[in-house]
Design a protein around this motif. Sequence first.
Motif, short mmCIF file in Angstrom:
data_model
loop_
_atom_site.label_atom_id
_atom_site.label_comp_id
_atom_site.label_asym_id
_atom_site.label_seq_id
_atom_site.Cartn_x
_atom_site.Cartn_y
_atom_site.Cartn_z
N ILE A 79 41.49 -32.63 -41.30
CA ILE A 79 40.73 -31.53 -41.90
C ILE A 79 41.43 -31.01 -43.15
O ILE A 79 40.81 -30.81 -44.19
N SER A 80 42.73 -30.80 -43.05
CA SER A 80 43.48 -30.26 -44.18
C SER A 80 43.45 -31.22 -45.36
O SER A 80 43.23 -30.80 -46.51
N GLY A 81 43.64 -32.50 -45.09
CA GLY A 81 43.68 -33.47 -46.18
C GLY A 81 42.33 -33.73 -46.81
O GLY A 81 42.23 -33.93 -48.02
N VAL A 82 41.27 -33.71 -46.02
CA VAL A 82 39.94 -34.06 -46.53
C VAL A 82 39.21 -32.84 -47.09
O VAL A 82 38.57 -32.90 -48.14
N LEU A 83 39.29 -31.71 -46.39
CA LEU A 83 38.48 -30.54 -46.76
C LEU A 83 39.27 -29.45 -47.48
O LEU A 83 38.69 -28.67 -48.22
N ASP A 84 40.57 -29.33 -47.22
CA ASP A 84 41.39 -28.29 -47.83
C ASP A 84 40.76 -26.91 -47.66
O ASP A 84 40.57 -26.17 -48.63
N PRO A 85 40.42 -26.51 -46.42
CA PRO A 85 39.76 -25.22 -46.23
C PRO A 85 40.75 -24.06 -46.29
O PRO A 85 41.98 -24.26 -46.25
N GLY A 86 40.21 -22.85 -46.35
CA GLY A 86 41.07 -21.68 -46.34
C GLY A 86 41.63 -21.38 -44.96
O GLY A 86 42.63 -20.67 -44.84
N GLY A 87 40.99 -21.88 -43.92
CA GLY A 87 41.47 -21.64 -42.57
C GLY A 87 40.85 -22.62 -41.60
O GLY A 87 39.85 -23.28 -41.89
N ILE A 88 41.48 -22.74 -40.44
CA ILE A 88 40.93 -23.52 -39.32
C ILE A 88 40.89 -22.60 -38.12
O ILE A 88 41.90 -22.00 -37.75
N VAL A 89 39.71 -22.47 -37.52
CA VAL A 89 39.49 -21.51 -36.44
C VAL A 89 39.33 -22.26 -35.12
O VAL A 89 38.58 -23.24 -35.04
N LEU A 90 40.05 -21.80 -34.11
CA LEU A 90 39.89 -22.34 -32.76
C LEU A 90 38.94 -21.42 -32.00
O LEU A 90 39.23 -20.22 -31.83
N GLY A 91 37.81 -21.96 -31.56
CA GLY A 91 36.82 -21.09 -30.94
C GLY A 91 36.01 -21.80 -29.88
O GLY A 91 36.52 -22.65 -29.16
N GLY A 92 34.74 -21.45 -29.77
CA GLY A 92 33.91 -21.94 -28.69
C GLY A 92 34.19 -21.16 -27.43
O GLY A 92 34.32 -19.93 -27.45
N ARG A 93 34.36 -21.85 -26.32
CA ARG A 93 34.63 -21.20 -25.04
C ARG A 93 36.13 -21.19 -24.72
O ARG A 93 36.52 -20.89 -23.60
N LEU A 94 36.93 -21.51 -25.72
CA LEU A 94 38.38 -21.55 -25.52
C LEU A 94 38.90 -20.13 -25.27
O LEU A 94 38.72 -19.25 -26.11
N PRO A 95 39.55 -19.86 -24.14
CA PRO A 95 40.10 -18.53 -23.90
C PRO A 95 41.09 -18.13 -25.00
O PRO A 95 41.85 -18.97 -25.48
N HIS A 96 41.05 -16.88 -25.38
CA HIS A 96 41.89 -16.42 -26.49
C HIS A 96 43.37 -16.67 -26.19
O HIS A 96 44.12 -17.10 -27.08
N ALA A 97 43.78 -16.42 -24.97
CA ALA A 97 45.19 -16.62 -24.62
C ALA A 97 45.59 -18.08 -24.76
O ALA A 97 46.70 -18.40 -25.21
N LEU A 98 44.69 -19.00 -24.40
CA LEU A 98 44.98 -20.42 -24.53
C LEU A 98 45.00 -20.83 -26.00
O LEU A 98 45.83 -21.65 -26.41
N ALA A 99 44.12 -20.25 -26.79
CA ALA A 99 44.11 -20.55 -28.23
C ALA A 99 45.44 -20.16 -28.87
O ALA A 99 45.99 -20.91 -29.68
N LEU A 100 45.96 -19.01 -28.51
CA LEU A 100 47.24 -18.57 -29.08
C LEU A 100 48.38 -19.49 -28.67
O LEU A 100 49.26 -19.82 -29.49
N ARG A 101 48.39 -19.94 -27.44
CA ARG A 101 49.43 -20.87 -26.99
C ARG A 101 49.30 -22.22 -27.70
O ARG A 101 50.30 -22.86 -28.03
N LEU A 102 48.07 -22.63 -27.93
CA LEU A 102 47.83 -23.90 -28.61
C LEU A 102 48.30 -23.84 -30.06
O LEU A 102 48.93 -24.78 -30.57
N ILE A 103 48.02 -22.74 -30.73
CA ILE A 103 48.40 -22.59 -32.13
C ILE A 103 49.91 -22.73 -32.31
O ILE A 103 50.39 -23.30 -33.31
N GLU A 104 50.69 -22.23 -31.36
CA GLU A 104 52.15 -22.32 -31.44
C GLU A 104 52.63 -23.76 -31.48
O GLU A 104 53.71 -24.05 -32.02
N ARG A 105 51.83 -24.69 -30.95
CA ARG A 105 52.27 -26.08 -30.82
C ARG A 105 51.76 -26.98 -31.96
O ARG A 105 52.30 -28.07 -32.16
N LEU A 106 50.72 -26.55 -32.64
CA LEU A 106 50.05 -27.44 -33.58
C LEU A 106 50.84 -27.61 -34.87
O LEU A 106 51.42 -26.65 -35.39
N ARG A 107 50.83 -28.82 -35.40
CA ARG A 107 51.58 -29.14 -36.63
C ARG A 107 50.74 -30.07 -37.50
O ARG A 107 50.02 -30.94 -37.02
#
Length: 397
Positions: free
Chosen positions: A319-347
């Motif tokens: 996504i970053s290389g092809v679209l170069d957006p201002g942000g990437i949002v984790l959403g849908g039915r993903l619990p907020h607490a799980l989204a925050l834990r996931l963000i800590e791991r993503l690179r």
Amino acid sequence: MHPSMVGVGYGSIAPRFLREDGVRTATANERRLLSLLRRDGPMTRAQLARATELTEQSIARLVESLLQRDLLIEGAPVVAGRGKPGLPVSLNSKALHAVGVSVMTDAVAAAVMDLSGSILARRQIPIRDVSLTAAIAEMQKLVRDLETQAGVSASQRIGVGAAVTGYFIGDGARLNPPPALDAWALQPLDGILSKAFDGPVWIENDGTAAAIGEAMFGVGRRLDNFAYLYFSAGFGGGVVVRGEPLRGDNGNAGEFASVIPVDWFQPNLTALLRMMQAGDGDRWASLGDLLADFPADHPIIDQWLDAAEQPLNLVLSAISGVLDPGGIVLGGRLPHALALRLIERLRFTNPQRRGHCRPVPKVEASPILGDASAAGAAALPLRAAFFSLASHESAGS
């Protein structure tokens, strides 16, 4: 009875239609006014003229037409300087409403949205029978109940937006959903749902609909360009560019799961449910049960995070290389607490060159509580008839 105006997304919708009650869609310049008023609130005719760079005579004609159709209302005079007091106009939020329904593999959600974009009522219920006849009957009852709760009449409904999980096959409104929705697969959903709801229906996939909801109510209020990762029973998403949903030629832009090799772990919530069921017996009978009582600190959550890390890093880097957006949002039915834990791991894959790394988008959890797809679906009829998601719109006839 409303005429059967059906379509996929926005491209196949006629630029205006006339209902028996005389309500028609807006011209491009009327859309500019309506969009400004939705974004900024009441404005005088002089303020609208300055904001749009249209002449005061043009603004007067546009406002008068919208007042006659009850899409605008006038407020008390506003004294500004030495001139004649101006009459502010605002959206008549009670004039019309739209309904959004989101069809998932295990549940259906619905929302009622007024002309200003406010959610009047919303609810999610489990689907016990996913056959078309049974599921549509549940949807019809849910919509009737929500319109009653919101205090609005079906006669004021401009249309229904339907978000369905799956991808378009390039043949009208026919989608290819997961196996759990086999009865919905490859069906002409526009015609079927238009008949069921006795009026115009807009069909969209759930990832893009949720991205539209995010554009209206979430990070889109400060970001014009973002990618939206949609976590549900499956995994997908949507892309918003300059405030507008990017659909692609077939309506499938944002199908981020296609980036992940089929033999890799698929980072969706069905995989999480199966891991939880395998490791902790029958505590969670369904995805809805798991999300309703989400155990954020359960040790099996760490296993899912470990497995999801590599495929999601690949998706984020693409996504970053092809679209170069201002942000990437984790959403849908993903619990907020799980989204925050996931963000800590993503690179991101982002090696240095001459001491600099390529700028990458910020990854953040959606601020919207609950799935945004029903709200985004409700926005489809209003947007097709009256608005743009973008904060500005070019002049037109």
